[in-house]
Structures are given as C-alpha cells and as structure tokens.
Design a protein around this motif. Structure first.
Motif, PDB file in Angstrom:
ATOM      1  N   SER A   1       0.828  -1.211   0.000  1.00 52.82           N
ATOM      2  CA  SER A   1       0.000   0.000   0.000  1.00 52.82           C
ATOM      3  C   SER A   1       0.862   1.261   0.000  1.00 52.82           C
ATOM      4  O   SER A   1       0.563   2.232  -0.707  1.00 52.82           O
ATOM      5  N   SER A   2       1.934   1.248   0.783  1.00 55.06           N
ATOM      6  CA  SER A   2       2.783   2.437   0.869  1.00 55.06           C
ATOM      7  C   SER A   2       3.491   2.711  -0.453  1.00 55.06           C
ATOM      8  O   SER A   2       3.661   3.869  -0.845  1.00 55.06           O
ATOM      9  N   VAL A   3       3.890   1.648  -1.145  1.00 55.20           N
ATOM     10  CA  VAL A   3       4.527   1.830  -2.452  1.00 55.20           C
ATOM     11  C   VAL A   3       3.540   2.409  -3.455  1.00 55.20           C
ATOM     12  O   VAL A   3       3.832   3.379  -4.165  1.00 55.20           O
ATOM     13  N   LEU A   4       2.346   1.829  -3.519  1.00 56.49           N
ATOM     14  CA  LEU A   4       1.361   2.279  -4.497  1.00 56.49           C
ATOM     15  C   LEU A   4       0.871   3.698  -4.214  1.00 56.49           C
ATOM     16  O   LEU A   4       0.440   4.407  -5.130  1.00 56.49           O
ATOM     17  N   ALA A   5       0.947   4.128  -2.951  1.00 58.98           N
ATOM     18  CA  ALA A   5       0.461   5.453  -2.577  1.00 58.98           C
ATOM     19  C   ALA A   5       1.515   6.549  -2.755  1.00 58.98           C
ATOM     20  O   ALA A   5       1.214   7.724  -2.535  1.00 58.98           O
ATOM     21  N   ASP A   6       2.730   6.187  -3.155  1.00 54.22           N
ATOM     22  CA  ASP A   6       3.827   7.164  -3.228  1.00 54.22           C
ATOM     23  C   ASP A   6       4.486   7.131  -4.605  1.00 54.22           C
ATOM     24  O   ASP A   6       5.598   6.616  -4.775  1.00 54.22           O
ATOM     25  N   PRO A   7       3.822   7.686  -5.627  1.00 49.32           N
ATOM     26  CA  PRO A   7       4.385   7.637  -6.985  1.00 49.32           C
ATOM     27  C   PRO A   7       5.651   8.463  -7.145  1.00 49.32           C
ATOM     28  O   PRO A   7       6.417   8.229  -8.084  1.00 49.32           O
TER      29      PRO A   7
ATOM     30  N   ARG B   1       7.476  -1.430 -10.096  1.00 46.84           N
ATOM     31  CA  ARG B   1       7.772  -0.042  -9.743  1.00 46.84           C
ATOM     32  C   ARG B   1       9.289   0.150  -9.730  1.00 46.84           C
ATOM     33  O   ARG B   1      10.046  -0.779  -9.445  1.00 46.84           O
ATOM     34  N   ARG B   2       9.734   1.395 -10.022  1.00 42.20           N
ATOM     35  CA  ARG B   2      11.148   1.752 -10.003  1.00 42.20           C
ATOM     36  C   ARG B   2      11.398   2.764  -8.888  1.00 42.20           C
ATOM     37  O   ARG B   2      10.697   3.765  -8.781  1.00 42.20           O
ATOM     38  N   VAL B   3      12.403   2.502  -8.053  1.00 43.28           N
ATOM     39  CA  VAL B   3      12.735   3.396  -6.944  1.00 43.28           C
ATOM     40  C   VAL B   3      13.448   4.624  -7.500  1.00 43.28           C
ATOM     41  O   VAL B   3      14.427   4.500  -8.243  1.00 43.28           O
TER      42      VAL B   3
ATOM     43  N   ALA C   1      18.397   1.267  -3.121  1.00 45.08           N
ATOM     44  CA  ALA C   1      19.083   2.310  -3.874  1.00 45.08           C
ATOM     45  C   ALA C   1      18.174   2.848  -4.972  1.00 45.08           C
ATOM     46  O   ALA C   1      17.223   2.191  -5.403  1.00 45.08           O
ATOM     47  N   ALA C   2      18.467   4.047  -5.435  1.00 45.38           N
ATOM     48  CA  ALA C   2      17.744   4.598  -6.575  1.00 45.38           C
ATOM     49  C   ALA C   2      17.881   3.664  -7.767  1.00 45.38           C
ATOM     50  O   ALA C   2      18.933   3.058  -7.976  1.00 45.38           O
ATOM     51  N   ASP C   3      16.819   3.537  -8.535  1.00 42.48           N
ATOM     52  CA  ASP C   3      16.711   2.676  -9.713  1.00 42.48           C
ATOM     53  C   ASP C   3      16.606   1.193  -9.372  1.00 42.48           C
ATOM     54  O   ASP C   3      16.670   0.342 -10.279  1.00 42.48           O
ATOM     55  N   SER C   4      16.439   0.871  -8.092  1.00 41.38           N
ATOM     56  CA  SER C   4      16.106  -0.516  -7.757  1.00 41.38           C
ATOM     57  C   SER C   4      14.745  -0.849  -8.356  1.00 41.38           C
ATOM     58  O   SER C   4      13.859  -0.003  -8.445  1.00 41.38           O
ATOM     59  N   MET C   5      14.601  -2.097  -8.762  1.00 40.70           N
ATOM     60  CA  MET C   5      13.336  -2.548  -9.325  1.00 40.70           C
ATOM     61  C   MET C   5      12.542  -3.278  -8.250  1.00 40.70           C
ATOM     62  O   MET C   5      13.074  -4.142  -7.551  1.00 40.70           O
ATOM     63  N   LEU C   6      11.258  -2.909  -8.119  1.00 37.70           N
ATOM     64  CA  LEU C   6      10.363  -3.568  -7.174  1.00 37.70           C
ATOM     65  C   LEU C   6       9.254  -4.290  -7.935  1.00 37.70           C
ATOM     66  O   LEU C   6       8.812  -3.836  -8.991  1.00 37.70           O
ATOM     67  N   MET C   7       8.792  -5.404  -7.370  1.00 41.94           N
ATOM     68  CA  MET C   7       7.573  -6.045  -7.835  1.00 41.94           C
ATOM     69  C   MET C   7       6.644  -6.125  -6.639  1.00 41.94           C
ATOM     70  O   MET C   7       6.882  -6.893  -5.710  1.00 41.94           O
ATOM     71  N   VAL C   8       5.625  -5.260  -6.628  1.00 47.18           N
ATOM     72  CA  VAL C   8       4.687  -5.288  -5.507  1.00 47.18           C
ATOM     73  C   VAL C   8       3.687  -6.408  -5.758  1.00 47.18           C
ATOM     74  O   VAL C   8       3.115  -6.514  -6.839  1.00 47.18           O
ATOM     75  N   HIS C   9       3.522  -7.264  -4.760  1.00 46.80           N
ATOM     76  CA  HIS C   9       2.778  -8.502  -4.941  1.00 46.80           C
ATOM     77  C   HIS C   9       1.399  -8.389  -4.310  1.00 46.80           C
ATOM     78  O   HIS C   9       1.227  -8.487  -3.104  1.00 46.80           O
TER      79      HIS C   9
ATOM     80  N   HIS D   1      -8.911  -5.411  -0.177  1.00 38.67           N
ATOM     81  CA  HIS D   1      -7.951  -6.025  -1.093  1.00 38.67           C
ATOM     82  C   HIS D   1      -7.352  -4.969  -2.025  1.00 38.67           C
ATOM     83  O   HIS D   1      -7.921  -3.886  -2.222  1.00 38.67           O
ATOM     84  N   LEU D   2      -6.217  -5.317  -2.601  1.00 39.53           N
ATOM     85  CA  LEU D   2      -5.481  -4.381  -3.452  1.00 39.53           C
ATOM     86  C   LEU D   2      -5.484  -4.803  -4.917  1.00 39.53           C
ATOM     87  O   LEU D   2      -4.672  -4.333  -5.711  1.00 39.53           O
ATOM     88  N   THR D   3      -6.405  -5.675  -5.278  1.00 36.30           N
ATOM     89  CA  THR D   3      -6.420  -6.223  -6.632  1.00 36.30           C
ATOM     90  C   THR D   3      -6.529  -5.146  -7.703  1.00 36.30           C
ATOM     91  O   THR D   3      -5.924  -5.264  -8.773  1.00 36.30           O
ATOM     92  N   PHE D   4      -7.286  -4.095  -7.434  1.00 38.51           N
ATOM     93  CA  PHE D   4      -7.409  -3.008  -8.408  1.00 38.51           C
ATOM     94  C   PHE D   4      -6.402  -1.893  -8.157  1.00 38.51           C
ATOM     95  O   PHE D   4      -6.492  -0.820  -8.754  1.00 38.51           O
ATOM     96  N   GLY D   5      -5.425  -2.142  -7.289  1.00 37.55           N
ATOM     97  CA  GLY D   5      -4.408  -1.158  -7.016  1.00 37.55           C
ATOM     98  C   GLY D   5      -4.804  -0.242  -5.868  1.00 37.55           C
ATOM     99  O   GLY D   5      -5.725  -0.521  -5.098  1.00 37.55           O
ATOM    100  N   HIS D   6      -4.096   0.893  -5.790  1.00 33.60           N
ATOM    101  CA  HIS D   6      -4.274   1.827  -4.678  1.00 33.60           C
ATOM    102  C   HIS D   6      -3.649   3.156  -5.091  1.00 33.60           C
ATOM    103  O   HIS D   6      -2.658   3.194  -5.808  1.00 33.60           O
ATOM    104  N   GLY D   7      -4.244   4.249  -4.663  1.00 33.10           N
ATOM    105  CA  GLY D   7      -3.669   5.549  -4.981  1.00 33.10           C
ATOM    106  C   GLY D   7      -4.044   6.025  -6.368  1.00 33.10           C
ATOM    107  O   GLY D   7      -5.094   5.663  -6.920  1.00 33.10           O
ATOM    108  N   ILE D   8      -3.179   6.817  -6.983  1.00 26.92           N
ATOM    109  CA  ILE D   8      -3.521   7.477  -8.246  1.00 26.92           C
ATOM    110  C   ILE D   8      -3.700   6.503  -9.396  1.00 26.92           C
ATOM    111  O   ILE D   8      -4.335   6.836 -10.397  1.00 26.92           O
ATOM    112  N   HIS D   9      -3.139   5.288  -9.277  1.00 26.26           N
ATOM    113  CA  HIS D   9      -3.253   4.313 -10.354  1.00 26.26           C
ATOM    114  C   HIS D   9      -4.342   3.274 -10.090  1.00 26.26           C
ATOM    115  O   HIS D   9      -4.334   2.209 -10.698  1.00 26.26           O
TER     116      HIS D   9
END
Length: 402
Positions: free
Chosen positions: A47-53, A291-293, A305-313, A339-347
């Motif tokens: 949730s925190s990742v999806l809420a912080d673009p 997501r990309r850091v 680190a910056a440019d780390s690649m994340l896969m939010v599950h 549930h987060l199936t449809f995402g969270h935040g601006i997306h």
C-alpha cells in the motif's frame, strides 16, 4: 465432483495461491536473485509503495526492452506514467469515461449476457470462457467505442494474442520479454492502424460513443491526441476486457471448489457483490505490479538504492493476516475486505467499476438460468500463463436448468 475426487485433482489456480502463501512467509520484503528485483509482499508495504508515486515510479521505460510499435501504442496508457503527465491524461479521459457512462451500460450488458447464454440454451455442457467470459467484455468495449458489430471479433483476436503469454515462462526474464514483444509486434501494428483509422472517422463524423467523447474531452484548452486515444483503447482492453474475463472464470472455479460458497449465494443473492470482492482478493488477475525506486529509501526494513526494481505482490498482500481475518479462508460474506487487486492511490484501476458491473450481471444471470453449474473435470480445464494473468483459458462446465 465429490470431495474425494476434488482432493486428487491439481488445480493451477490453487497451486499459484499456495506459492503466494509461501512467499508471504518470507516477511514484508524478499530479494529475487533470478530477476534482480525486490518482491514487496505484505499489505502495509504494498500500500505504501502504491500510494507514493514520487518515490516509486510507474515509468519503467528505461528498464524494459524497447519495441517501436509497442512504444507508439502506449503513448496514452497512463498506467505507466507519473504525475504530472498521468494526472493530465487521466483527467481528460475521466471526462468521457464517467461513472454515469458505466452505470448506463447495465441494460446493454444484461442484453448481451442474455443473448450469449441463449446461444447455449440447448447445451448441457459448454465452455464458459468461449460462451460468456470472453465475448461479453469484448462486445461491451467495442460497442462503447462505437466499433461496428461485425468487427468485434477483431478485438477478441487481438486480445487473445496480446495476453496469451505463449512466449513467456512462468517467471519471465528480459530475454523472454524481448521475444514476446517481437512476436506480438505485428498485432500491435495492425491494432494501432485500425484504431487510428476509427478515430479519424469519428473526428469527421462524431457519434454517441466513447471515442467521440474522448476526441471532445478538454482540460485547459488541451485535447487528447489521436495516438493518446489509441493508448487508452489499449488500456481498456486490459482493464475492461481481460480482467473481466479472468474474474468470471476465477469466480466459477472458486465457487465450484467451494460448494458452500455457491449454496450461500443461491440462498442470498444479495451477497453477490461481496462474493465478487472475495474472488478478487483470492485470485487477483494481475498479481504483480512493477515499480522503479527514484531515490534511496528504506522499505520493509531494507535499504533500497535509486533505480532498484520492485515487484509489488498483490496476491500476497491480499492474504496478509495483519490486514485480513482468516486470510486463507474463502468467505463470500466477508465484510472487511480492503484487497489491493485493483491497485491503490492514483493508479487505482480505471476499469474497476466496469469489471465489477459486468461480473455482477453475468454471475447473477448464471445463477438465475442454472440451478447447478459445475466443472466436471479439471483435467479438461486449461489455464492462462500465470506470468501474464491468473485465469482460465478454457473452462468446460455442466449445467442443470430449472
């Protein structure tokens, strides 16, 4: 099937869910060496990742393989954009794709469902995907866009190629992605050309359809360009078609594997919206989001680190015991279901209201038409590639009518 028969039948969707449970046990974060990325696994961290673009960017263009036709096609796909471009495009599209527009589709969705089920009225066994789950959302979207009825099949053919995942393994690497993009490039090109021509016809002769409304949409004197409208059509194919197809198939399999759920819904049809949310939690069609850091940050106790690649599950987040009561129990009466199936935040998924509406109408009509709907043999069920989408590709069902 009897309980003993069910116990001996492997079901890919349940195997996938078992892997998610195992992943979840690793904690909030887990590094996947083979893909060189961090898996974000619990509900709070996802949730925190999806809420912080600003910190976790959706723009993965610099990390993904390039393909000219695909890059052209995604210009209006704001899922892969960050603010302020994301905000501008979504605001424009929102003018044309309003909740009122979606709710206004209900009578037409009911009519389409009735016609599709009438076509199998004399069948005691049919493929639910071929008969209903696949054509329903394709027809709805094509009509919504003002595409002539005799060309609806084109959308179905394109979507089948784009989301088959036939070139990918279960855990796709960069080489797999490059091969997949190359394989679907001719389809992307054909679809791009077709939709651009359709837009030009609507510019010359506007109608009462979504394409015409997208052309007319304006924010601060700015309109969508033709290529951006093409990109939004691509987004609709995902959000408005593939998700609904997967949701309907997953619901039928889930209810079949949990007969008590089907009995509960038949005794109280008003529970159907809750049951749909539970199926979405249980089997999210797209369980991972990249997501990309953008800057050094600490997440889940890990320094990134910056440019780390994340896969939010989303699959593991949806079964987090810190957020859900009895997360590994399917409960179609569940009230608290964030549930987060449809995402969270601006997306948050733009197609969510349409997918929910289509699923409610279709599943209600299946219950009304058939006193029993069962999967006779899971050996005859075929599945989508879970690296692309969680769902069934072929689902033969037996039905009993009143």
């Amino acid at each position: 099937m009897t309980a003993d028969q069910l116990a001996g039948v492997p079901v890919l969707l349940e195997d996938v869910a078992d892997r998610w449970r195992q992943l979840r046990a690793a904690g909030p974060m887990s590094y996947e060496e083979s893909r060189g990325l961090w898996q974000v696994l619990d509900h709070e961290a996802v949730s925190s990742v999806l809420a912080d673009p600003a910190t976790y960017s959706s723009d993965l263009g610099s990390l993904a393989p390039t393909q000219e036709d695909f890059e052209t096609f995604t210009q209006g796909n704001f899922v892969g954009m960050d603010p302020p471009e994301h905000r501008r495009l979504r605001a424009l599209v929102s003018q044309a794709f309003t909740p009122r527009v979606v709710q206004g589709l209900a009578p037409r969705i009911e009519a389409i469902c009735a016609r599709l089920l009438d076509a199998v009225a004399d069948h005691d066994r049919f493929d639910l995907v071929d008969a209903l789950a696949y054509p329903l959302p394709i027809i709805v979207i094509a009509e919504l866009l003002g595409v002539p009825a005799d060309e609806h099949r084109l959308f179905q053919e394109w979507a089948s190629i784009l989301f088959s995942g036939d070139q990918l393994g279960e855990t796709a690497d960069m080489a797999d992605l490059e091969r997949a993009l190359e394989a679907i490039a001719p389809t992307i090109r054909e679809m791009n050309d077709y939709v651009l021509e359709h837009i030009r016809r609507r510019r010359a002769h506007p109608g009462d359809d979504l394409t015409s409304r997208l052309i007319a949409a304006e924010v601060d004197g700015v309109h969508l360009e033709d290529q951006q409208i093409v990109g939004f059509v691509a987004l609709l194919l995902v959000a408005g078609h593939v998700t609904t197809t997967a949701l309907l198939g997953n619901a039928v399999v889930t209810f079949d594997r949990n007969p008590g759920a089907d009995a509960t819904l038949r005794s109280d049809p008003d529970l159907l919206p809750r049951a749909i949310e539970e199926v979405l939690r249980w089997l999210p069609p797209f369980p991972e989001l990249g997501r990309r850091v953008t800057r050094p940050v600490v997440l889940g106790g890990q320094e990134l680190a910056a440019d780390s690649m994340l896969m939010v599950h989303l699959g593991t987040a949806n079964r987090d015991p810190a957020r859900f009561d009895a997360p590994d129990v399917l409960d179609v009466t569940r009230r608290r279901n964030p549930h987060l199936t449809f995402g969270h935040g601006i997306h948050f998924c733009f197609g969510a209201p349409l997918a929910r509406l289509e699923a409610q109408i279709a599943l209600r009509m299946l219950q009304e038409r058939f006193t029993s709907l069962t999967v006779p043999s899971y050996e005859d069920v075929t599945y989508q590639n879970p690296a692309v989408i969680i769902g069934v590709r072929r689902l033969p069902v037996d039905v009993v009518r009143p």
